[in-house]
Every structure is written in structure tokens, then in C-alpha cells.
Design a protein around this motif. Structure first.
Motif, PDB file in Angstrom:
ATOM      1  N   ILE A 194     126.021 136.032 -10.172  1.00 54.16           N
ATOM      2  CA  ILE A 194     126.209 137.422  -9.731  1.00 54.16           C
ATOM      3  C   ILE A 194     127.677 137.849  -9.778  1.00 54.16           C
ATOM      4  O   ILE A 194     127.983 138.947 -10.274  1.00 54.16           O
ATOM      5  CB  ILE A 194     125.603 137.617  -8.328  1.00 54.16           C
ATOM      6  N   PRO A 195     128.647 137.045  -9.289  1.00 52.92           N
ATOM      7  CA  PRO A 195     130.048 137.481  -9.403  1.00 52.92           C
ATOM      8  C   PRO A 195     130.504 137.697 -10.840  1.00 52.92           C
ATOM      9  O   PRO A 195     131.330 138.578 -11.100  1.00 52.92           O
ATOM     10  CB  PRO A 195     130.827 136.326  -8.747  1.00 52.92           C
ATOM     11  N   LEU A 196     129.971 136.913 -11.794  1.00 55.67           N
ATOM     12  CA  LEU A 196     130.355 137.069 -13.192  1.00 55.67           C
ATOM     13  C   LEU A 196     129.528 138.129 -13.911  1.00 55.67           C
ATOM     14  O   LEU A 196     129.823 138.438 -15.071  1.00 55.67           O
ATOM     15  CB  LEU A 196     130.209 135.726 -13.928  1.00 55.67           C
ATOM     16  N   SER A 197     128.533 138.669 -13.253  1.00 54.16           N
ATOM     17  CA  SER A 197     127.632 139.627 -13.908  1.00 54.16           C
ATOM     18  C   SER A 197     127.797 141.041 -13.386  1.00 54.16           C
ATOM     19  O   SER A 197     126.917 141.878 -13.608  1.00 54.16           O
ATOM     20  CB  SER A 197     126.173 139.188 -13.702  1.00 54.16           C
ATOM     21  N   TRP A 198     128.915 141.328 -12.709  1.00 48.46           N
ATOM     22  CA  TRP A 198     129.086 142.661 -12.136  1.00 48.46           C
ATOM     23  C   TRP A 198     128.985 143.780 -13.167  1.00 48.46           C
ATOM     24  O   TRP A 198     128.325 144.805 -12.909  1.00 48.46           O
ATOM     25  CB  TRP A 198     130.413 142.758 -11.392  1.00 48.46           C
ATOM     26  N   PRO A 199     129.611 143.665 -14.362  1.00 44.66           N
ATOM     27  CA  PRO A 199     129.459 144.760 -15.331  1.00 44.66           C
ATOM     28  C   PRO A 199     128.009 145.009 -15.734  1.00 44.66           C
ATOM     29  O   PRO A 199     127.562 146.159 -15.795  1.00 44.66           O
ATOM     30  CB  PRO A 199     130.299 144.275 -16.527  1.00 44.66           C
ATOM     31  N   GLY A 200     127.259 143.935 -15.980  1.00 46.41           N
ATOM     32  CA  GLY A 200     125.855 144.112 -16.327  1.00 46.41           C
ATOM     33  C   GLY A 200     125.044 144.675 -15.181  1.00 46.41           C
ATOM     34  O   GLY A 200     124.167 145.527 -15.370  1.00 46.41           O
ATOM     35  N   LEU A 201     125.322 144.227 -13.958  1.00 48.35           N
ATOM     36  CA  LEU A 201     124.615 144.741 -12.789  1.00 48.35           C
ATOM     37  C   LEU A 201     124.891 146.229 -12.583  1.00 48.35           C
ATOM     38  O   LEU A 201     123.989 147.000 -12.235  1.00 48.35           O
ATOM     39  CB  LEU A 201     125.029 143.956 -11.542  1.00 48.35           C
ATOM     40  N   VAL A 202     126.143 146.638 -12.778  1.00 45.10           N
ATOM     41  CA  VAL A 202     126.492 148.044 -12.602  1.00 45.10           C
ATOM     42  C   VAL A 202     125.780 148.913 -13.635  1.00 45.10           C
ATOM     43  O   VAL A 202     125.250 149.982 -13.309  1.00 45.10           O
ATOM     44  CB  VAL A 202     128.027 148.222 -12.700  1.00 45.10           C
ATOM     45  N   VAL A 203     125.745 148.457 -14.887  1.00 47.67           N
ATOM     46  CA  VAL A 203     125.053 149.232 -15.926  1.00 47.67           C
ATOM     47  C   VAL A 203     123.566 149.331 -15.617  1.00 47.67           C
ATOM     48  O   VAL A 203     122.964 150.413 -15.718  1.00 47.67           O
ATOM     49  CB  VAL A 203     125.279 148.587 -17.307  1.00 47.67           C
ATOM     50  N   ALA A 204     122.952 148.228 -15.231  1.00 48.55           N
ATOM     51  CA  ALA A 204     121.523 148.247 -14.902  1.00 48.55           C
ATOM     52  C   ALA A 204     121.244 149.175 -13.727  1.00 48.55           C
ATOM     53  O   ALA A 204     120.262 149.941 -13.738  1.00 48.55           O
ATOM     54  CB  ALA A 204     121.045 146.830 -14.590  1.00 48.55           C
ATOM     55  N   ALA A 205     122.104 149.129 -12.705  1.00 51.17           N
ATOM     56  CA  ALA A 205     121.900 149.977 -11.536  1.00 51.17           C
ATOM     57  C   ALA A 205     122.112 151.450 -11.868  1.00 51.17           C
ATOM     58  O   ALA A 205     121.354 152.316 -11.407  1.00 51.17           O
ATOM     59  CB  ALA A 205     122.848 149.551 -10.418  1.00 51.17           C
ATOM     60  N   ILE A 206     123.119 151.753 -12.684  1.00 53.24           N
ATOM     61  CA  ILE A 206     123.404 153.154 -12.995  1.00 53.24           C
ATOM     62  C   ILE A 206     122.298 153.763 -13.847  1.00 53.24           C
ATOM     63  O   ILE A 206     121.884 154.913 -13.630  1.00 53.24           O
ATOM     64  CB  ILE A 206     124.772 153.274 -13.696  1.00 53.24           C
ATOM     65  N   PHE A 207     121.799 153.012 -14.817  1.00 52.97           N
ATOM     66  CA  PHE A 207     120.705 153.543 -15.630  1.00 52.97           C
ATOM     67  C   PHE A 207     119.455 153.757 -14.785  1.00 52.97           C
ATOM     68  O   PHE A 207     118.721 154.735 -14.978  1.00 52.97           O
ATOM     69  CB  PHE A 207     120.424 152.609 -16.801  1.00 52.97           C
ATOM     70  N   ALA A 208     119.191 152.861 -13.854  1.00 52.19           N
ATOM     71  CA  ALA A 208     118.056 153.055 -12.950  1.00 52.19           C
ATOM     72  C   ALA A 208     118.292 154.253 -12.031  1.00 52.19           C
ATOM     73  O   ALA A 208     117.361 155.013 -11.732  1.00 52.19           O
ATOM     74  CB  ALA A 208     117.819 151.789 -12.126  1.00 52.19           C
ATOM     75  N   PHE A 209     119.526 154.432 -11.588  1.00 51.62           N
ATOM     76  CA  PHE A 209     119.859 155.581 -10.744  1.00 51.62           C
ATOM     77  C   PHE A 209     119.652 156.881 -11.504  1.00 51.62           C
ATOM     78  O   PHE A 209     119.093 157.850 -10.967  1.00 51.62           O
ATOM     79  CB  PHE A 209     121.310 155.465 -10.273  1.00 51.62           C
ATOM     80  N   LEU A 210     120.099 156.927 -12.751  1.00 52.36           N
ATOM     81  CA  LEU A 210     119.929 158.138 -13.552  1.00 52.36           C
ATOM     82  C   LEU A 210     118.464 158.439 -13.816  1.00 52.36           C
ATOM     83  O   LEU A 210     118.070 159.610 -13.902  1.00 52.36           O
ATOM     84  CB  LEU A 210     120.668 157.990 -14.888  1.00 52.36           C
ATOM     85  N   LEU A 211     117.654 157.408 -13.946  1.00 50.58           N
ATOM     86  CA  LEU A 211     116.224 157.619 -14.139  1.00 50.58           C
ATOM     87  C   LEU A 211     115.628 158.379 -12.961  1.00 50.58           C
ATOM     88  O   LEU A 211     114.862 159.337 -13.145  1.00 50.58           O
ATOM     89  CB  LEU A 211     115.523 156.270 -14.311  1.00 50.58           C
ATOM     90  N   GLY A 212     115.986 157.972 -11.748  1.00 51.17           N
ATOM     91  CA  GLY A 212     115.466 158.655 -10.579  1.00 51.17           C
ATOM     92  C   GLY A 212     116.135 159.991 -10.318  1.00 51.17           C
ATOM     93  O   GLY A 212     115.506 160.911  -9.790  1.00 51.17           O
ATOM     94  N   TRP A 213     117.404 160.117 -10.689  1.00 54.27           N
ATOM     95  CA  TRP A 213     118.138 161.348 -10.400  1.00 54.27           C
ATOM     96  C   TRP A 213     117.738 162.488 -11.333  1.00 54.27           C
ATOM     97  O   TRP A 213     117.626 163.653 -10.903  1.00 54.27           O
ATOM     98  CB  TRP A 213     119.638 161.086 -10.514  1.00 54.27           C
ATOM     99  N   ASN A 214     117.527 162.189 -12.613  1.00 56.68           N
ATOM    100  CA  ASN A 214     117.285 163.237 -13.606  1.00 56.68           C
ATOM    101  C   ASN A 214     115.816 163.571 -13.802  1.00 56.68           C
ATOM    102  O   ASN A 214     115.497 164.576 -14.445  1.00 56.68           O
ATOM    103  CB  ASN A 214     117.883 162.837 -14.958  1.00 56.68           C
ATOM    104  N   ASP A 215     114.918 162.735 -13.303  1.00 58.99           N
ATOM    105  CA  ASP A 215     113.498 162.949 -13.576  1.00 58.99           C
ATOM    106  C   ASP A 215     112.984 164.210 -12.889  1.00 58.99           C
ATOM    107  O   ASP A 215     113.280 164.476 -11.727  1.00 58.99           O
ATOM    108  CB  ASP A 215     112.687 161.749 -13.098  1.00 58.99           C
ATOM    109  N   VAL A 216     112.222 164.981 -13.653  1.00 57.27           N
ATOM    110  CA  VAL A 216     111.548 166.172 -13.134  1.00 57.27           C
ATOM    111  C   VAL A 216     110.039 166.023 -13.259  1.00 57.27           C
ATOM    112  O   VAL A 216     109.296 166.478 -12.396  1.00 57.27           O
ATOM    113  CB  VAL A 216     112.020 167.436 -13.873  1.00 57.27           C
ATOM    114  N   LEU A 217     109.596 165.333 -14.319  1.00 56.68           N
ATOM    115  CA  LEU A 217     108.174 165.247 -14.640  1.00 56.68           C
ATOM    116  C   LEU A 217     107.388 164.586 -13.513  1.00 56.68           C
ATOM    117  O   LEU A 217     106.470 165.188 -12.941  1.00 56.68           O
ATOM    118  CB  LEU A 217     107.987 164.473 -15.949  1.00 56.68           C
ATOM    119  N   PHE A 218     107.739 163.349 -13.170  1.00 56.10           N
ATOM    120  CA  PHE A 218     106.991 162.634 -12.138  1.00 56.10           C
ATOM    121  C   PHE A 218     107.283 163.192 -10.747  1.00 56.10           C
ATOM    122  O   PHE A 218     106.389 163.248  -9.903  1.00 56.10           O
ATOM    123  CB  PHE A 218     107.322 161.145 -12.176  1.00 56.10           C
TER     124      PHE A 218
END
Length: 284
Positions: A194-218
Motif C-alpha cells: 500500500i505505501p508503494l501503491s499510492w499513485p495507483g490507489l489515487v487513480v483508482a479512487a478518483i476514477f471511482a469518485f468521478l463515476l459516482g459524481w458525474n452519473d445522471v442515468l442511474f
């Protein structure tokens, strides 16, 4: 010499940079100027306001339930981002560091699930939650937790694949050395992976955040008046002003900028990790 400088001459770099900034900044600039202008002036096509006024930013909080929508979006999208990051790193560690039957099938399924349009799953997801609610006698449609489960279903495959790509770039010697020193799987995850994977974790979290933030359909069919997200509030605000008098263009533009501010802030705060996470695994 920088590789970009070898590829393009300096004057051409400046011209392309200016064109790119103008292409991106012109629409944002127009939205901002319209948000501090009067509705009549915006309807008449006036670009530069005669008088700057930020009254629209104060009116939007009483015209539409924007505060409640932002709170719902932050709660749902934030929990989805956190859950996706945690589950994705655990799943990716198993898929990358352990060999078992069906591992390739799981990896291919993660990619295959990205090709399924969400529009085709709208009705099945709605029927599934409605059936669960009727069977168990618990509220499902119109709740935040149903929206959380829906976004988690669509966000996990992509987040897991991002972490698989990132963990593949980490040397196996690190985990092997930790095991030789007596560290267990949990210690390896918490102190090394986990300490060495912070960049990957941040990208995964941000893309998941954008999925919930931008969705209108569901969000438009899975929520009610009290649980609407900011995107649905904006949609209802825009469609509710059709016909009759001049629509409140200034308030609509101001609300759009306010809803975009958290995402922009998120990118600016974590841009260093985003670049590192997106480029992970590109060089072997």
C-alpha cells in the motif's frame, strides 16, 4: 534536450500550447462570465457583462436544493472511491502475486465488463433492487446505499485493473524479502504494497469518485427528492426552466461551476499521483 523539444520546434510548441489552452479555457470562461451576468443579457447573447455581480452564486442555494445534492454526491461518491481503492488493492494483490486456476479468466472478465454499456443494465439493476426490497421488506429504491452498491459494481472492475497494472510493476523481491523476515500477508500489504501503491490507489479512487459524481442515468431512477445527487439536481433545475419566461441562465451557470469545483480541486490536489498512476506499467 527534452524529447518534446526534439520533436517540435519551440515556436510550434508555444502555438499548440496556446491553442490547447484556448480550446479548454474558452468554454469555462464563458460559463463563468455568464454566471456573473444577468439572465436577459445572456439570453441576448452578450458575452462580456456590463456589471459584474456574484448574486447568482448566493441565489442558487435557495432556488434549488444544491447543498443537499452536493452532500449526497460527496457521501456516495466518496464512500465508493474509498471502497473501490481498498477492495481493488486487495483483489489485485491476489491476482498478481498468487497463481491459481481461473486467474486469467478473472483478468479477462475485468476487461470484458468494461465493454458493457451501462444503459443496457439500467432496467435490470432497477428491477433487481426493487425485487430485493419487496422480498426483504426493506427500502431500496430511493436510498443512498442502493446507489453506492450500483456504483461499486461498475467501479470495481476498472479500479482493480488499474491496481493489477500497477502492482505488476512492483518488484517481487520486496515481498519475498518481507516473507523471509517473517512478515505475514497483512503486514506486507500494510507496510510494503500500500505505501508503494499510492499513485495507483489515487487513480483508482478518483476514477471511482468521478463515476459516482458525474452519473445522471442511474441516479435519476435510483434516488428520490431527498437523496438526489448534485448531477440530478442540475438536470432537474435545467429541465424545469423550459418554456415561459427567460430561464435563470446565470444561476444555472453558477450551479454548474460550483458542482465542478470539487472535481477540479481533487485533480489539482492529487495531480502528481494521477500522472504516476496512469503511467505505471508503461515502462518495463
Amino acid at each position: 534536450m527534452n524529447p518534446v523539444q526534439r520533436l517540435l520546434p519551440r515556436p510550434l510548441q508555444i502555438v499548440l500550447t496556446v491553442l490547447l489552452l484556448a480550446t479548454v479555457g474558452a468554454p469555462v470562461g464563458y460559463v463563468f462570465l455568464a454566471s456573473i451576468n444577468t439572465d436577459l443579457a445572456v439570453a441576448a447573447g452578450e458575452f462580456w457583462p456590463e456589471q459584474f455581480s456574484f448574486a447568482n452564486y448566493a441565489r442558487i442555494w435557495s432556488t434549488v436544493p444544491l447543498g443537499r445534492g452536493l452532500a449526497n454526491s460527496l457521501l456516495v461518491a466518496g464512500t465508493v472511491a474509498l471502497a473501490c481503492a481498498v477492495v481493488a488493492v486487495l483483489s489485485a494483490y491476489v491476482l498478481v502475486r498468487h497463481a491459481f486456476r481461473g486467474r486469467r479468466t478473472v483478468l479477462r472478465a475485468l476487461l470484458g465488463m468494461q465493454s458493457i454499456p451501462g444503459t443496457l443494465l439500467l432496467l435490470p439493476v432497477f428491477v433487481l433492487f426493487a425485487t430485493i426490497g419487496n422480498t426483504l421488506g426493506v427500502p431500496t429504491i430511493g436510498t443512498r446505499w442502493s446507489l453506492f452498491v450500483t456504483y461499486l459494481t461498475f467501479g470495481l472492475p476498472f479500479s482493480t485493473w488499474i491496481m493489477v497494472t500497477y502492482l505488476r510493476a512492483l518488484p517481487d523481491e520486496l515481498t519475498e524479502a518481507a516473507r523471509i523476515d517473517g512478515a505475514g500477508t497483512a503486514q506486507i500489504l500494510l507496510r510494503i504494497v500500500i505505501p508503494l501503491s499510492w499513485p495507483g490507489l489515487v487513480v483508482a479512487a478518483i476514477f471511482a469518485f468521478l463515476l459516482g459524481w458525474n452519473d445522471v442515468l442511474f441516479a435519476s431512477v435510483m434516488t428520490d427528492v431527498d437523496t438526489r445527487t448534485a448531477a440530478v439536481v442540475l438536470q432537474v433545475f435545467g429541465t424545469g426552466q423550459e418554456g415561459g419566461a427567460i430561464p435563470p441562465y446565470g444561476q444555472m451557470m453558477a450551479a454548474a461551476l460550483v458542482c465542478a469545483a470539487p472535481v477540479v480541486t481533487l485533480y489539482l490536489a492529487f495531480q502528481r499521483y494521477i500522472v504516476g498512476g496512469l503511467t505505471a506499467g508503461g515502462v518495463k
